[in-house]
Design a protein around this motif. Sequence first.
Motif, PDB file in Angstrom:
ATOM      1  N   TRP A 207      34.966  48.860  45.657  1.00 61.13           N
ATOM      2  CA  TRP A 207      34.846  47.507  45.124  1.00 61.13           C
ATOM      3  C   TRP A 207      33.943  46.643  45.993  1.00 61.13           C
ATOM      4  O   TRP A 207      33.228  45.775  45.477  1.00 61.13           O
ATOM      5  N   GLY A 208      33.964  46.893  47.308  1.00 56.90           N
ATOM      6  CA  GLY A 208      33.056  46.162  48.186  1.00 56.90           C
ATOM      7  C   GLY A 208      31.608  46.460  47.848  1.00 56.90           C
ATOM      8  O   GLY A 208      30.760  45.550  47.804  1.00 56.90           O
ATOM      9  N   SER A 214      26.236  43.864  42.862  1.00 61.63           N
ATOM     10  CA  SER A 214      26.109  42.788  41.876  1.00 61.63           C
ATOM     11  C   SER A 214      25.618  41.498  42.514  1.00 61.63           C
ATOM     12  O   SER A 214      24.857  40.735  41.911  1.00 61.63           O
ATOM     13  N   LEU A 215      26.010  41.253  43.753  1.00 60.83           N
ATOM     14  CA  LEU A 215      25.572  40.060  44.467  1.00 60.83           C
ATOM     15  C   LEU A 215      24.061  40.085  44.686  1.00 60.83           C
ATOM     16  O   LEU A 215      23.363  39.090  44.443  1.00 60.83           O
ATOM     17  N   SER A 219      24.126  39.190  39.719  1.00 59.43           N
ATOM     18  CA  SER A 219      25.002  39.330  38.546  1.00 59.43           C
ATOM     19  C   SER A 219      26.466  39.411  38.981  1.00 59.43           C
ATOM     20  O   SER A 219      27.252  40.151  38.393  1.00 59.43           O
ATOM     21  N   PHE A 220      26.799  38.658  40.027  1.00 59.09           N
ATOM     22  CA  PHE A 220      28.137  38.718  40.612  1.00 59.09           C
ATOM     23  C   PHE A 220      29.180  38.235  39.611  1.00 59.09           C
ATOM     24  O   PHE A 220      28.978  37.254  38.896  1.00 59.09           O
ATOM     25  N   SER A 221      30.324  38.947  39.555  1.00 61.73           N
ATOM     26  CA  SER A 221      31.404  38.569  38.641  1.00 61.73           C
ATOM     27  C   SER A 221      32.745  38.634  39.366  1.00 61.73           C
ATOM     28  O   SER A 221      32.867  39.300  40.399  1.00 61.73           O
ATOM     29  N   LEU A 222      33.741  37.980  38.791  1.00 59.95           N
ATOM     30  CA  LEU A 222      35.071  37.952  39.395  1.00 59.95           C
ATOM     31  C   LEU A 222      35.777  39.303  39.285  1.00 59.95           C
ATOM     32  O   LEU A 222      36.721  39.552  40.029  1.00 59.95           O
ATOM     33  N   ARG A 223      35.329  40.162  38.394  1.00 62.52           N
ATOM     34  CA  ARG A 223      35.975  41.479  38.236  1.00 62.52           C
ATOM     35  C   ARG A 223      35.880  42.276  39.530  1.00 62.52           C
ATOM     36  O   ARG A 223      36.888  42.826  40.001  1.00 62.52           O
ATOM     37  N   GLU A 224      34.684  42.337  40.110  1.00 64.80           N
ATOM     38  CA  GLU A 224      34.511  43.083  41.356  1.00 64.80           C
ATOM     39  C   GLU A 224      35.290  42.448  42.496  1.00 64.80           C
ATOM     40  O   GLU A 224      35.924  43.137  43.300  1.00 64.80           O
ATOM     41  N   LEU A 225      35.259  41.119  42.560  1.00 67.14           N
ATOM     42  CA  LEU A 225      35.967  40.422  43.634  1.00 67.14           C
ATOM     43  C   LEU A 225      37.473  40.630  43.516  1.00 67.14           C
ATOM     44  O   LEU A 225      38.157  40.854  44.524  1.00 67.14           O
ATOM     45  N   THR A 226      38.001  40.578  42.299  1.00 66.75           N
ATOM     46  CA  THR A 226      39.436  40.802  42.087  1.00 66.75           C
ATOM     47  C   THR A 226      39.829  42.213  42.501  1.00 66.75           C
ATOM     48  O   THR A 226      40.852  42.422  43.166  1.00 66.75           O
ATOM     49  N   GLY A 227      39.013  43.188  42.105  1.00 64.01           N
ATOM     50  CA  GLY A 227      39.288  44.571  42.500  1.00 64.01           C
ATOM     51  C   GLY A 227      39.276  44.744  44.005  1.00 64.01           C
ATOM     52  O   GLY A 227      40.114  45.460  44.568  1.00 64.01           O
TER      53      GLY A 227
END
Length: 259
Positions: A207-208, A214-215, A219-227
């Motif tokens: 996930w990191g 994505s960063l 195209s950064f999204s909350l999905r990756e950050l949540t994971g």
Amino acid sequence: MLKLMKAECVMYLGELKQYWVNYVFYNISLLIMFMGLFYSFGATEPINSGAVAMLYGLVAWQLCTSELSYFANVVEEEAMMGTLEQIFMTRTSVLKVLTGKFVVTFLFDICKAVILFSLCALAFGILDALSLHGANNFWAIAIVIWVAISFASMGLLFAGLALFYKRVSAVLQVITYVLLFFTNITTAVDFLPAAIRPISYGIPLTWGMACIRSLLANSFSLRELTGLLISSTLFICIGYAGFALFLKRARVYGKLGHY
């Protein structure tokens, strides 16, 4: 704890002074390995995002594997020298002792990772691509550090295993290869066999890497950050709970005084 950290710092500086040739060639070996991996897996990556993300991933892999094995290495070394039981008999909590030693080691490891990252960026010819991402580089570094901390916490589980089974380096070696090839660094998770993907998605480094890629691609999204937050939190909890469990078992079975 401050005295312990100061003593650990003095020890590290002494080791660097005494064994600097070993440290230099260790980093050269990592540079050669990273170059081989980069030109084998990253040759087709877009230079502005994919190649830079892969470099972050390789350095993150090296840092995470070092932190994952740190506590187990400390337990094994102390047991071999016959001082492990003394640590558990002091008034200071064993976790405080291990944490104090870890903080110093982690700071030194970050410094070494920065040097390695800089050398690799120069060798790979992506300094200009790095500069294009500006402040996103700082967020990528923060993600790498957070993931490394979660792996250090999981390392407590292996320290507990080392208390009970004495040597777990072979187990850590297996995990080292899993982290390199199955966490979105060299191979995208979507290209992995279906049976391996759930394992990969349970690892914070996966996930990191997703967050960093994505960063850097904007195209950064909350999905990756949540994971990332969920998986890293699980790693931290499992590490502490596992260490407490194996420490209790080691005391019950009288394993602390034997190597």
